[in-house]
Write a protein that holds these residues in place. Structure first.
Motif, PDB file in Angstrom:
ATOM      1  N   THR A  63      23.933  41.943  41.708  1.00  0.00           N
ATOM      2  CA  THR A  63      23.709  41.762  40.271  1.00  0.00           C
ATOM      3  C   THR A  63      23.456  43.098  39.597  1.00  0.00           C
ATOM      4  N   LYS A  72      24.366  41.869  33.451  1.00  0.00           N
ATOM      5  CA  LYS A  72      25.659  42.444  33.088  1.00  0.00           C
ATOM      6  C   LYS A  72      26.775  41.837  33.932  1.00  0.00           C
ATOM      7  N   SER A  73      26.517  41.676  35.230  1.00  0.00           N
ATOM      8  CA  SER A  73      27.521  41.069  36.116  1.00  0.00           C
ATOM      9  C   SER A  73      26.844  40.473  37.340  1.00  0.00           C
ATOM     10  N   THR A  74      27.468  39.431  37.858  1.00  0.00           N
ATOM     11  CA  THR A  74      27.063  38.825  39.120  1.00  0.00           C
ATOM     12  C   THR A  74      28.314  38.689  39.972  1.00  0.00           C
ATOM     13  N   ILE A  75      28.357  39.429  41.077  1.00  0.00           N
ATOM     14  CA  ILE A  75      29.538  39.464  41.935  1.00  0.00           C
ATOM     15  C   ILE A  75      29.136  39.116  43.353  1.00  0.00           C
ATOM     16  N   ILE A  84      33.827  37.287  41.010  1.00  0.00           N
ATOM     17  CA  ILE A  84      33.010  37.587  39.844  1.00  0.00           C
ATOM     18  C   ILE A  84      32.549  36.261  39.251  1.00  0.00           C
ATOM     19  N   GLN A  86      29.863  36.041  37.037  1.00  0.00           N
ATOM     20  CA  GLN A  86      29.483  36.264  35.642  1.00  0.00           C
ATOM     21  C   GLN A  86      29.797  37.699  35.284  1.00  0.00           C
ATOM     22  N   LEU A  87      30.380  37.899  34.090  1.00  0.00           N
ATOM     23  CA  LEU A  87      30.696  39.241  33.617  1.00  0.00           C
ATOM     24  C   LEU A  87      30.530  39.274  32.105  1.00  0.00           C
ATOM     25  N   SER A  89      30.667  41.870  28.726  1.00  0.00           N
ATOM     26  CA  SER A  89      31.161  43.155  28.244  1.00  0.00           C
ATOM     27  C   SER A  89      30.025  43.958  27.617  1.00  0.00           C
ATOM     28  N   TYR A  94      30.719  37.292  26.693  1.00  0.00           N
ATOM     29  CA  TYR A  94      31.020  36.799  28.034  1.00  0.00           C
ATOM     30  C   TYR A  94      32.524  36.847  28.295  1.00  0.00           C
ATOM     31  N   PHE A 103      39.420  38.752  32.480  1.00  0.00           N
ATOM     32  CA  PHE A 103      38.609  39.955  32.357  1.00  0.00           C
ATOM     33  C   PHE A 103      39.481  41.204  32.459  1.00  0.00           C
ATOM     34  N   ILE A 105      38.456  45.254  33.631  1.00  0.00           N
ATOM     35  CA  ILE A 105      37.403  46.172  34.050  1.00  0.00           C
ATOM     36  C   ILE A 105      38.017  47.407  34.703  1.00  0.00           C
TER      37      ILE A 105
END
Length: 320
Positions: A63, A72-75, A84, A86-87, A89, A94, A103, A105
């Motif tokens: 995270t 910010k992100s959950t990978i 991924i 959750q992401l 910007s 979202y 997405f 990135i």
């Protein structure tokens, strides 16, 4: 051990007074890899990332956080893939929610041994890769295109100048340049002359701690890197290396030769890595020592590296 590491803006190991980030993490001092949970903080002591390593490899949920501590992100990492979940910007919109969304990135990849940066466009549906994934370099030139159906790679096309080729494997990428530097134990050359100096000045070993001379990622990782010397298959060169108590190479000598040209390549390969050794430790104290390092190549050697423990490669009797 649980240790605290200090980093500059490039995520290179540095002294606490020069640091912009710090990492609190469980670390294997034998193999010199992260092994367990970690948390990264900025200079204001705010959490910027947290996750888990399984013997040097990211596993499970990782995270990242914004300055206000929102996610910010959950990978999620497993084997050679990632999801991924959750992401968000930089504008706090979202892009991926609960494993679904399109997405764009930045990503990193190696080309001719150099680290390059590009932009990746893709989509997840319910935690699985979906549709068309496009990889571009910084000039927005298309490098690779992948097609996915329900998480399964259908086709990958790689573009090189005026040609293209169809491949059956996913493109190998790195999502974070900070991960490359932290996992490789890159160090601030203005603060330290070598990686051994960092551990000598910043880490206190338990009084019962024992270790042979080691290398970031372990001796077997070094032997894989030394395969760049291109020793012919079914041949083996053996280097006698004398270290001081700081882990510095004092002298290196080929004691089992292949041929003059190969021997020269082997010693040149060693020179590329000699600032990355850490010293042998006995009862918590570093001491000078001599090791014999075998160098070979080919499928048989790779099989041996996979099957035998690290200690086996440092036993000179196995190579005479």
């Amino acid at each position: 051990m649980k240790l605290t590491f200090y980093y500059n803006l490039n995520w290179e190991l540095t002294t606490p007074d020069k640091s912009f980030y710090k990492r609190e993490a469980y670390f294997d001092l034998q193999q010199l890899v992260f092994d367990g949970v970690y948390k990264d903080y900025n200079k204001a002591n705010k959490l910027v990332a947290e996750g888990y390593y399984a013997h040097g490899v990211k596993r499970g949920i990782q995270t990242e956080y914004f300055e206000d501590q929102s996610i910010k992100s959950t990978i999620e990492y497993s084997d050679d893939d990632f999801i991924i979940w959750q992401l968000v910007s930089e504008s706090k919109e979202y892009e991926i929610v609960k494993g679904s969304g399109k997405f764009s990135i930045h990503y990193f990849y190696f080309f001719d041994y150099y680290l390059k940066q590009g932009t990746m466009h893709g989509e997840f549906k319910n935690g699985k890769r979906s549709g068309t994934w496009i990889y571009q370099d910084l000039k927005k030139t298309k490098i690779d295109v992948e097609y996915y159906e329900n998480g399964r790679l259908i086709e990958r096309t790689h573009f090189a100048k005026n040609d293209s080729v169809s491949l059956q494997s996913k493109k190998e990428i790195v999502l974070s340049v900070s991960s490359i530097n932290t996992e490789a134990l890159s160090f601030d050359k203005e603060a330290f002359m070598n990686i051994g100096q960092y551990f000598e000045t910043q880490v206190t070993y338990p009084s019962s701690f024992q270790r042979d001379v080691s290398y970031p990622g372990g001796i077997k990782h070094l032997l894989r890197l030394m395969m760049e010397a291109e020793v012919p298959e079914h041949n083996l060169a053996l280097i006698k290396i004398k270290f001081d108590e700081h882990g510095q190479v004092m002298k290196s000598l080929i004691v089992r030769s292949v041929d003059p040209e190969t021997d020269e390549r082997v010693l040149k390969a060693l020179a590329l890595h000699q600032s990355r050794f850490v010293p042998a430790i006995k009862n918590g104290k570093a001491y000078p020592t001599v090791i014999y390092l075998p160098v070979s190549g080919g499928e048989r050697w790779e099989k041996t590296l996979n099957e035998m423990p690290s200690e086996w490669f440092l036993n000179v009797n196995n190579f005479y």
